[in-house]
Each structure stands twice: as C-alpha cells, then as structure tokens.
Design a protein around this motif. Sequence first.
Motif, short mmCIF file in Angstrom:
data_model
loop_
_atom_site.label_atom_id
_atom_site.label_comp_id
_atom_site.label_asym_id
_atom_site.label_seq_id
_atom_site.Cartn_x
_atom_site.Cartn_y
_atom_site.Cartn_z
N HIS A 125 0.82 -1.21 0.00
CA HIS A 125 0.00 0.00 0.00
C HIS A 125 0.86 1.27 0.00
O HIS A 125 0.41 2.33 0.42
CB HIS A 125 -0.91 0.01 1.24
CG HIS A 125 -1.90 -1.11 1.25
ND1 HIS A 125 -3.07 -1.10 0.54
CD2 HIS A 125 -1.87 -2.30 1.91
CE1 HIS A 125 -3.74 -2.21 0.75
NE2 HIS A 125 -3.03 -2.97 1.58
N ASP A 159 -0.66 4.19 -1.94
CA ASP A 159 -2.00 4.58 -1.49
C ASP A 159 -2.17 4.10 -0.05
O ASP A 159 -2.84 3.11 0.21
CB ASP A 159 -3.07 3.98 -2.41
CG ASP A 159 -4.45 4.54 -2.12
OD1 ASP A 159 -4.53 5.55 -1.38
OD2 ASP A 159 -5.44 3.99 -2.61
N LYS A 210 -3.14 3.13 3.59
CA LYS A 210 -4.45 2.86 4.21
C LYS A 210 -4.49 3.35 5.66
O LYS A 210 -5.46 3.11 6.38
CB LYS A 210 -4.75 1.36 4.16
CG LYS A 210 -4.87 0.81 2.76
CD LYS A 210 -5.46 -0.59 2.72
CE LYS A 210 -6.95 -0.58 2.88
NZ LYS A 210 -7.57 -1.90 2.60
N CYS A 239 -2.73 2.55 8.54
CA CYS A 239 -2.85 1.48 9.54
C CYS A 239 -2.35 2.01 10.88
O CYS A 239 -2.13 3.21 11.05
CB CYS A 239 -2.04 0.27 9.09
SG CYS A 239 -0.26 0.58 9.03
N TYR A 295 -5.08 -2.71 -10.40
CA TYR A 295 -4.31 -2.98 -9.20
C TYR A 295 -4.87 -2.25 -7.99
O TYR A 295 -4.85 -2.78 -6.85
CB TYR A 295 -2.83 -2.60 -9.41
CG TYR A 295 -2.03 -3.65 -10.14
CD1 TYR A 295 -1.58 -3.43 -11.43
CD2 TYR A 295 -1.74 -4.87 -9.54
CE1 TYR A 295 -0.86 -4.40 -12.11
CE2 TYR A 295 -1.01 -5.85 -10.21
CZ TYR A 295 -0.58 -5.60 -11.50
OH TYR A 295 0.13 -6.56 -12.16
N ARG A 296 -5.38 -1.03 -8.19
CA ARG A 296 -5.97 -0.32 -7.07
C ARG A 296 -7.21 -1.05 -6.56
O ARG A 296 -7.44 -1.12 -5.34
CB ARG A 296 -6.34 1.11 -7.49
CG ARG A 296 -5.18 2.08 -7.50
CD ARG A 296 -5.65 3.52 -7.55
NE ARG A 296 -4.54 4.45 -7.38
CZ ARG A 296 -3.88 5.02 -8.38
NH1 ARG A 296 -4.23 4.73 -9.63
NH2 ARG A 296 -2.88 5.85 -8.13
N ALA A 297 -8.01 -1.58 -7.47
CA ALA A 297 -9.20 -2.34 -7.06
C ALA A 297 -8.80 -3.60 -6.30
O ALA A 297 -9.44 -3.97 -5.31
CB ALA A 297 -10.04 -2.68 -8.29
N LEU A 317 -6.10 -3.97 -4.55
CA LEU A 317 -5.53 -3.61 -3.25
C LEU A 317 -6.60 -3.41 -2.18
O LEU A 317 -6.32 -3.52 -0.98
CB LEU A 317 -4.70 -2.34 -3.38
CG LEU A 317 -3.27 -2.51 -3.90
CD1 LEU A 317 -2.59 -1.16 -4.05
CD2 LEU A 317 -2.46 -3.40 -2.95
N HIS A 318 -7.84 -3.08 -2.61
CA HIS A 318 -8.92 -2.92 -1.63
C HIS A 318 -9.18 -4.22 -0.87
O HIS A 318 -9.68 -4.19 0.26
CB HIS A 318 -10.20 -2.47 -2.33
CG HIS A 318 -10.16 -1.03 -2.75
ND1 HIS A 318 -9.95 0.00 -1.87
CD2 HIS A 318 -10.27 -0.46 -3.98
CE1 HIS A 318 -9.94 1.16 -2.52
NE2 HIS A 318 -10.13 0.89 -3.81
N GLU A 319 -8.86 -5.35 -1.49
CA GLU A 319 -9.07 -6.65 -0.84
C GLU A 319 -7.87 -7.07 0.00
O GLU A 319 -7.95 -8.06 0.73
CB GLU A 319 -9.35 -7.72 -1.91
CG GLU A 319 -10.49 -7.38 -2.85
CD GLU A 319 -11.79 -7.17 -2.12
OE1 GLU A 319 -12.56 -6.27 -2.50
OE2 GLU A 319 -12.04 -7.89 -1.12
N PRO A 371 -5.58 -6.61 3.06
CA PRO A 371 -5.63 -5.91 4.35
C PRO A 371 -4.35 -5.13 4.61
O PRO A 371 -3.29 -5.45 4.08
CB PRO A 371 -5.82 -7.04 5.37
CG PRO A 371 -5.22 -8.23 4.70
CD PRO A 371 -5.50 -8.09 3.23
N SER A 419 -6.87 -2.91 13.24
CA SER A 419 -7.99 -3.79 12.88
C SER A 419 -8.59 -4.40 14.13
O SER A 419 -8.04 -4.31 15.24
CB SER A 419 -7.50 -4.89 11.93
OG SER A 419 -6.55 -5.73 12.60
#
Length: 849
Positions: free
Chosen positions: A701, A704, A706, A708, A753-755, A757-759, A761, A778
Amino acid sequence: MRSNFSRALAASVMTWQMPIVPEDYDRSPLTDAERRALEHLGNARGFARGAMNTASRGSFAARSALARLDQPLTDIFRLRHQDRNQRRLTSVYFVMHREMYRYGKMFWDWSADEWMGTLCPTSAMFDATWGRMTGCRITIMDAAYLLAGISDLRPVEFVLHVAEAANTYFGADLITQQCKRVLDALIGKGYRDSPSTVRVLRQYLSLLFVLNRSPYLEDLSEELLALMDAEGETRRWTKRKITLGLQHLGILPPESMEPFAVTETFDSTGMDQEWYAWCLAWLRQEVDLTPRVRKNYMSRLLAVGRWLHTHAPDICTPEQWTEDLALRFRSDLCSWTNGQYGSKRGQWCLQTKDMLGKPLQAHGLVHYLKALNHLFSDLTRRPHSPHGEPARRIRLDFVPGEVFTTPDHVRKILDIASPRDIDLQVWSKLTIAAATLAQSDLPPGTRYSLTFYRALSLVWVTSARRPNEIARLRLHCLREDWEPTMLGEEGLPVERVTMNADREAEHTPPKISYLQIPAGKNRGPFWIWLPDYTADAINAWKHERPPQQRKLLDRKDREEVDYLFCFQDLRVGASFINNSVIPVLCKRAGVSIEDAKGKITGHRGRSARLTLLRKNGVSLDDLAEYAGHGDTRTIRRYARQDPIQLHRTIQAADDMSRIIEGVIDMQAAAQGLPALRWFIGYDADGEPMFCGNQVYVTCEHRLDCKRCGMFIGGEKARLLQEGEQILPVTSKVPMTPLEKCVVEGDQEGAATYRAALHEVPAPETPDIRLIFNPEGLSNTELEQLAELASAEALEKLHQALDAHEKKLADMQRHKTGRNALVNAQKKRIRLIQDLIPRSAQRQPKREDG
C-alpha cells in the motif's frame, strides 16, 4: 471665505513694505469743490452739448479739481506699465470718477463690496458696463489691493493676472529667487524643472505671496495653504509640491503621522447597539493588526451583527454566543451573497462594480471567519469595556479557533483556485522582457524612469515576492558578499560576469547578493538570494533615486523608513505592479495580459517563480524558507507538483526501482526502540506523513496508504520533520505493480491494481511500540492489544476509542443513522468498549502472578 482668509493672514509674519502705501497720499475728506467736480463728471456725456460734454472746459476743470485723487491711480498705473500706454490712464480716471459719484464718496472710503462691484465678477461684465477699456480693470484691481488692502481678489478673476501682479508688487527677481528655492527642493525629490512645471509653480506661489502680502516663503503658513482652492488635478499636484518643498525647507512642519487612527464612523443601522458597542470596544483596543485590516474586520463584524438581528434577535452581545449558534452561523455563511448584510454604502459600492447579490467567494467567506475568530479570541483573553463600563473578559462554552475554521470544501476551493500559475514559457518571456526593457516600452507621460521600471520588474520576476513586499523594500535592502572560495584554475578569483557590456572588462570577483525582505504576516525580516543582474538594476536605481526624499511611515512595522521604490516623496503602491509593470512587460514580451486562467497578476508571478524552482529540484522546506512561510503547508499552494515531472522523477530512478526517503529517530534508537520512519508524502492540508513500518519496502500500500496503526501524522509527523534529533536516510526499493503502471502510463492497469488492493488488508503492527495511530488498528489487532493487559496497551485502547467516537460524531453530522458506515463505526466502538474493561480486569491478575 474672506473672514477665514483674514484670520490666516493675521497669523502670518508681516515683513514686506509695499511699493505704494495709502499713508503717502492725502486722504482728507472731500471738499465742496471736489464734490461738485464729481457731480459734473458723473453726469457728463460724450454726446452732450455745451458744458456737460466730457471734452468741455467745464469737464477739464472738474478733472483738474480731482488731481489729489487721481495721483495714487497714476502711480499705480505707472508701477505696472511704467511710461507706456499713458492714454489708457484716461479710462481709469473715467471709471473711478463715475464710481465715486455713484457711491457718493472717494475711493479711500469704499468698502470691499463696493470695490468688487466696480470690478465686476468677470471681464465680460466689466466691458458690458464700461465698454472695452484695455488695462483699465487690472489697474483698478491693483488699486483695490494696494490702496484698499483687499488681499483676496480671486472672486474677480485676479488669478488670471496673479503672476504679473506679484512681479509688480514684489519685484520679478525676488519672486524668481523664492520660486527657485522651492524648485531646488523638489528636484531633489524627483520632480522635473520643465518650463511648464516652473510656470505653474510660479503662478501658484505668486498667488500665495499676493494673498499673504509678502514675497517670502518663511511667511507662508499651513492655514493659508489649507484655504487655497485645489480643484483640478494640476492644482492639487501643485499644492502638494509646494507643501513638500516648504516641509523640506523647514518652513512647514513635517506631515503628521497618524498610523494607529482608525475612523469610527461606521454604519450601525440594522443591528443591536450592544453588539456595535462591543465591536467598537474591540476596535479601539486592538493593536496587533494594521489599521486597514482592523477596518475590514470591523465591517465584517457589523455584517454579522445584522445577521444576528435577523436570525437571532435575542443575542445582543458576544458573551451570549453558544457553540450551536457559532456552528449555525458558519453553516449559513456558506450561502451568503455579496452585500447581503452590508451597510447601504457598501451595497452601493458593490452595485457600481456589478457584484451586489452574487455568491460570496471562498476568500470573502474565510475573512468573515477570521474576523469572528479574532474578535472572540481577543474578548476571552483581554478585558474590554463597552459603553465605558468596567472592563471584563467574556466566557464562552466553545473554542473560537476550533469552531470558526474554514469548511473543508472551501479549503479545497482555495487550494485549487489560488494562486494560478503562469505558463512557464510565458513566464520566461516576461523575465527576458524585464531584463531588456527599453525607454520606448514605457507608458507615455509616465513620471518614472527606465531605471525605476527595470529594477522593479527584475525584482518581481526573480525574487518571488508579494507585490506589497516589493513596495515595502527598504532603501538599503541589498547586501553583497564576495565568495572567496569561487576561484579559477590558477587560484585567482573568477571573472565577474554582468549584464552591462561596458563592464565586461572588469576583473572583480563574483559576488553573492542578498535582498532583505521586510517583516510580514508570517515572520520578521529575512534575507534571500538575488541574481547579480537584479542587484545591478537595484544599485542603478539607488544611484538615480532622488536623494532628498523624506522618510515615510511603514504601517506594518509602525516606523518611518526610507523606501527603495520611492519617488517624489511617494512610495510606489502595491497595485503598481499589476496596473503598470505587468502591462509594460506583456507588451514588450508580445504576450497577452490575460491567459486561460485569468489576468496575469503579481501574485501569480510569485507562484510561477516558486513552481519553477520546485521543478528544478528545490525542496519544499527550502521553498518555504525562501518564500517566507513558517512551514510547507502553505507553500504547496504555490509550488504545485507537476504530475508529468513526478512520473519522470520516478522513471529516472529506473524501470524496476525507485528511491524512498526516511529518517531515523535518534531518541528512539537510543532507547533500543524501532527507529525507522519512512516519509510517504503530504496530506491535503500540506502536513507531512510518515510510516513506522520497519519493513516498509514489503508494504503493497506504499502508493495509497491505508493509514494502519503504524501511520504517523499530525503533530508527531511535524516533530519528525522539523526535529533536530533525526538522521535522514534513503533507500532504493523495487517498484510495486501499481507504481510500474503509473510510471508506464498504464491507466487501466493502475485501476485494476488499485481495485485489487482494496481486498488486501493493511499490514498488522508487529510491536506495540510501533502503534502511532490506534484508530487504524484492525479488530484482530485490537483484541491482541487487549490480551496484553498492560498499562500501555490500555492507554492505546482508550486512544482508539476517543478517535473512533470523534469520527462517529463527524459521520452523524453529515450522514443518517441508517448508513452502513455509521453502523460499522458503532460496532467498532462497542468492540473497544468491551475490550477495555476486559483488559483492565486482567491487568491486576498478571501483576499478581
């Protein structure tokens, strides 16, 4: 008018003796013979027969009987005309004899109104009454001035003859000498001594001398100048020039400097007077803002008062405000139009500019919020006294700085809209035009020289300064330091290269020039580097700049200073760059003064210069220092990152890897803690962001984040960037598939690849000491944190709970309770609320074990 003039005249120093004075003549009452002579001449006519004809023996005898009254008129006529035009003297006698008969008394006894009646308001009216008599009227004016002591003859067109009259009464040589004193003072301030300038100046000074009945500059007063008619541009400028000259000569006191006075004549209609009283009390006590800013803030605060009167009439004072009311105002402000709650005069001004009723723009909205934040913050910090009551502080249930913040959508508009860069090719042409400016490029009739225009233009295109900063530059703002290390192959100083061909033969070492920028809104005075050709242009202007100019008040620093760009005792205005310099440069460069983004302005030039420096590799930190900003948050609005340039930078690393930057936290390393912090960019507000993941290279990531648990932002990130206990590091890392797609311009691949990466974690935090962002943990990490059952783990859980509750409050302010995101957020909060007591209960057992 004459009574005011008389008072001013009485205050002057009377030292001049007129060439003709009444005391030198017989002013005894009229004899019977003189009365009969006046009666005869008053009734005689040129067309009459016999004794009543003006050429009869009786008329000749009557004129002879009035010899003592005619003598002063004869002397006055000869004072002006010498022995020329003696025949015209007859017409003077004719008019004066008739008028003495009409008034029934000799002219020594005439009142000022009777003299004015004889002269008539205009020469046309005089000619209509007496016929055309050349030289007659001006001689009677001289008589009124010298014999009757009437100094102000302006109502009878005396101004048309005043220069010749001053020469007559005081002598041409003395008038020339006095005018030259003023002219020499003005030349030292930059005024020209052209024939037209000398003529107008002499005429105006002659009028002053005649009105003051003295040809000496030392006898002139401020009261006399204040009574002078200054209608018309030429008269206003001439009056100003004479005032400056007299001030320079020490005859008049220097112009009074009132830097802190702000007019209190505000329109308080349409609002509660208690609100107005509080605003006025704040205005009188506020000293941290310039008078102009205070006045602007006051106008906006009064508009808020009118809004209150309409939407919350029960609220009369600032201390009655609540957080709900403040948030209500902040929300309603976004729908305001220009002049909606303004004064009648303000609405009229907006209407003349065709702006009334149009939506309030982002900048205007921000100014209202700043004004309210300033008002409420000051009222809570310092006691204020409305209506002369005992001063007191107010108490609020909210923090003004947190409530009156700029809405996010407005901040985004500001980031996009201001400032607007100038195309770099156009900017390059403007820079060349500034360096090659010629006399033929200047506007016709300008009073500024080519040297002035060239220096001002080069400072604008090379220094990235705001127009008001350029206008406020000091006379001695330039400093030159020789650099001893810049030596040639033989160990000798490198030959200096200049723009002037006549200096190419000089063998002087190269220099480094610095320009001192005056204190502004973000920091005190500081120095920036300046190209040597700009420094040469500044020095050329300093050499040409008129030396006898007085110091002027700097309202920001609140002191009198010598300005660099000052001419004729006037500092160049901040708008001069937009209105004069830029049109000249655009014409010289052959480019339009407007482009697709709007009109080229001084502020856009600053943005273009900073963007160019950023493109050439200057870091944001260095740019912020150069631009005078306290941090990199604001500088990102000016020096925007070119996407193409970014891609080229990534590609320049190589096709399979790129360089990442980071720092080592030396304090953490000294304690044996994980110390690597990787820089991941800036957020939307220009704040730096870091990641505490020690194996950041393995994170998918990277492009982009996330956010964490290892994400570092806010105050912690700023301390990392600005702290002294850090060690910068770089690392070459393989590119992720997403980064490769970005470099290669594969938009479809990047979207895929961005789509994907949503899956994927976010990485789990391996160590509690690397949790910098508890909100990003999480559910699994939260449960693991609770299992630790330590005081540090419990503190992290509480931090996570606070962050999620605040996030929920923000969601509920904009979304409904049925929203899935809100429900998920509530579920996360319930989980943390369950984990906290469970962890707290286990903590004593672990300590007992």
